[in-house]
Scaffold this motif. Structure first.
Motif, mmCIF file in Angstrom:
data_model
loop_
_atom_site.group_PDB
_atom_site.id
_atom_site.type_symbol
_atom_site.label_atom_id
_atom_site.label_comp_id
_atom_site.label_asym_id
_atom_site.label_seq_id
_atom_site.Cartn_x
_atom_site.Cartn_y
_atom_site.Cartn_z
ATOM 1 N N PHE A 1 4.834 -9.087 -3.942
ATOM 2 C CA PHE A 1 4.370 -7.863 -5.518
ATOM 3 C C PHE A 1 5.594 -7.133 -5.398
ATOM 4 O O PHE A 1 6.605 -6.315 -4.722
ATOM 5 N N LEU A 2 6.524 -6.781 -6.923
ATOM 6 C CA LEU A 2 6.952 -6.322 -7.090
ATOM 7 C C LEU A 2 6.790 -4.264 -6.735
ATOM 8 O O LEU A 2 5.213 -4.920 -7.765
ATOM 9 N N GLU A 3 7.331 -3.482 -7.201
ATOM 10 C CA GLU A 3 6.690 -2.075 -7.234
ATOM 11 C C GLU A 3 7.297 -1.160 -8.190
ATOM 12 O O GLU A 3 8.563 -1.234 -7.708
ATOM 13 N N ASP A 4 6.826 -1.480 -8.903
ATOM 14 C CA ASP A 4 8.050 -0.942 -10.068
ATOM 15 C C ASP A 4 9.373 -0.567 -9.485
ATOM 16 O O ASP A 4 10.246 -0.280 -10.292
ATOM 17 N N GLY A 5 9.768 -2.663 -10.564
ATOM 18 C CA GLY A 5 10.401 -3.518 -10.712
ATOM 19 C C GLY A 5 10.873 -2.764 -8.917
ATOM 20 O O GLY A 5 12.636 -3.348 -8.983
ATOM 21 N N HIS B 1 0.380 -1.233 0.532
ATOM 22 C CA HIS B 1 0.334 -0.292 0.217
ATOM 23 C C HIS B 1 0.721 1.469 0.220
ATOM 24 O O HIS B 1 0.362 2.256 -0.390
ATOM 25 N N ALA B 2 1.784 1.414 0.648
ATOM 26 C CA ALA B 2 3.252 1.949 -0.134
ATOM 27 C C ALA B 2 4.247 1.925 -0.058
ATOM 28 O O ALA B 2 4.485 1.251 -0.114
ATOM 29 N N ARG B 3 4.452 3.487 -0.947
ATOM 30 C CA ARG B 3 5.538 4.095 -1.944
ATOM 31 C C ARG B 3 6.727 3.034 -1.368
ATOM 32 O O ARG B 3 7.142 3.523 -1.036
ATOM 33 N N LEU B 4 7.523 1.904 -2.176
ATOM 34 C CA LEU B 4 9.009 1.388 -2.166
ATOM 35 C C LEU B 4 10.149 2.451 -1.751
ATOM 36 O O LEU B 4 9.885 3.299 -2.765
ATOM 37 N N ASP B 5 10.906 3.134 -1.069
ATOM 38 C CA ASP B 5 12.034 3.808 -0.807
ATOM 39 C C ASP B 5 13.340 3.326 -1.862
ATOM 40 O O ASP B 5 13.520 1.957 -0.267
ATOM 41 N N HIS B 6 13.630 3.400 -2.562
ATOM 42 C CA HIS B 6 14.395 3.047 -3.361
ATOM 43 C C HIS B 6 15.979 2.952 -1.742
ATOM 44 O O HIS B 6 17.138 2.058 -2.286
ATOM 45 N N ARG B 7 16.340 3.927 -1.306
ATOM 46 C CA ARG B 7 17.476 4.114 0.243
ATOM 47 C C ARG B 7 17.051 3.466 0.764
ATOM 48 O O ARG B 7 18.163 3.283 1.570
ATOM 49 N N ASN B 8 15.769 2.368 1.000
ATOM 50 C CA ASN B 8 16.324 1.299 1.816
ATOM 51 C C ASN B 8 16.960 0.464 1.500
ATOM 52 O O ASN B 8 16.999 -0.407 0.441
#
Length: 214
Positions: A127-131, A4-11
């Motif tokens: 699921f993947l989210e935006d790759g 439900h929340a967008r993943l942060d690529h900095r994590n």
């Protein structure tokens, strides 16, 4: 379940799969060292302290439905021996494998299940989210399964003395003289008889002394 929340690529536990290009059979190997998140293990028993290093080795493989992630996590877990309560350290190695599906996987030729079964299956799917995918829930589950529920400092740890709490490994000859409760009453009676005999002897000796004085 779709996030439900967008993943942060900095994590540091979020990984990017764009390099695979959604080409089935494409592979990518990654190595990364992260800091252990909070409550990373079996709470109150054993775990990797927050902030301690965790080494990750990952293999990302593109398949028709998504990206299959296979990996190993290595870290040092800390806890307490359940027998002697002494601190202990354990070298942890946790293996895991998880499929992260494309959101449109069903539209790309995946065989659809019955509606009821499909809804139940989606509850367990990641699921993947935006790759991108978040490895943390998978990693947490793998670590918990790899840790002992009852950690011990050594397999033959003798634990603590049940009477005084002394650590038995420090004193193998430690023991207490146990009194059988079945004999306790007789010992008390014997003690009373001994005291009575002493009193009688003392009285007799006093009478003799008096006669001698006369």
């Amino acid at each position: 379940m779709a996030p439900h929340a967008r993943l942060d690529h900095r994590n540091p536990l979020v990984f990017d799969t764009h390099e695979l290009g959604r080409r089935p059979g494409a592979l990518q190997r990654l190595a990364r060292e992260i800091s252990a998140p909070r409550d990373f293990g079996i709470q109150g028993v054993i775990g990797v302290p927050e902030g301690n290093p965790v080494e990750l080795e990952l293999r990302l493989e593109s398949v028709m439905e998504g990206v299959l992630v296979t990996g190993t996590a290595r870290a040092t877990a800390e806890g307490e021996c359940v027998r002697c309560l002494e601190p202990l350290e354990l070298e942890l190695e946790a293996d895991f494998q998880e499929m992260f599906s494309y959101p449109d996987a069903d539209d790309r030729g995946r065989v659809k299940a019955e509606p009821a079964d499909d809804a139940e299956e989606d509850e367990d799917r990641l699921f993947l989210e935006d790759g991108l995918f978040d490895l943390e829930p998978v990693l947490r589950d793998a670590v918990v399964l790899a840790l002992p529920m009852q950690p011990v400092c050594q397999e033959d740890c003798p634990g603590l003395c049940s009477q005084c709490g002394a650590r038995l490994a420090d004193d193998p000859d430690h023991h207490h003289d146990a009194v059988d409760i079945r004999w306790a009453a007789l010992q008390g009676l014997a003690g009373s008889l001994e005291d009575g005999e002493k009193d009688e002897m003392s009285g007799a000796e006093a009478g003799v002394d008096e006669k001698q004085e006369k």
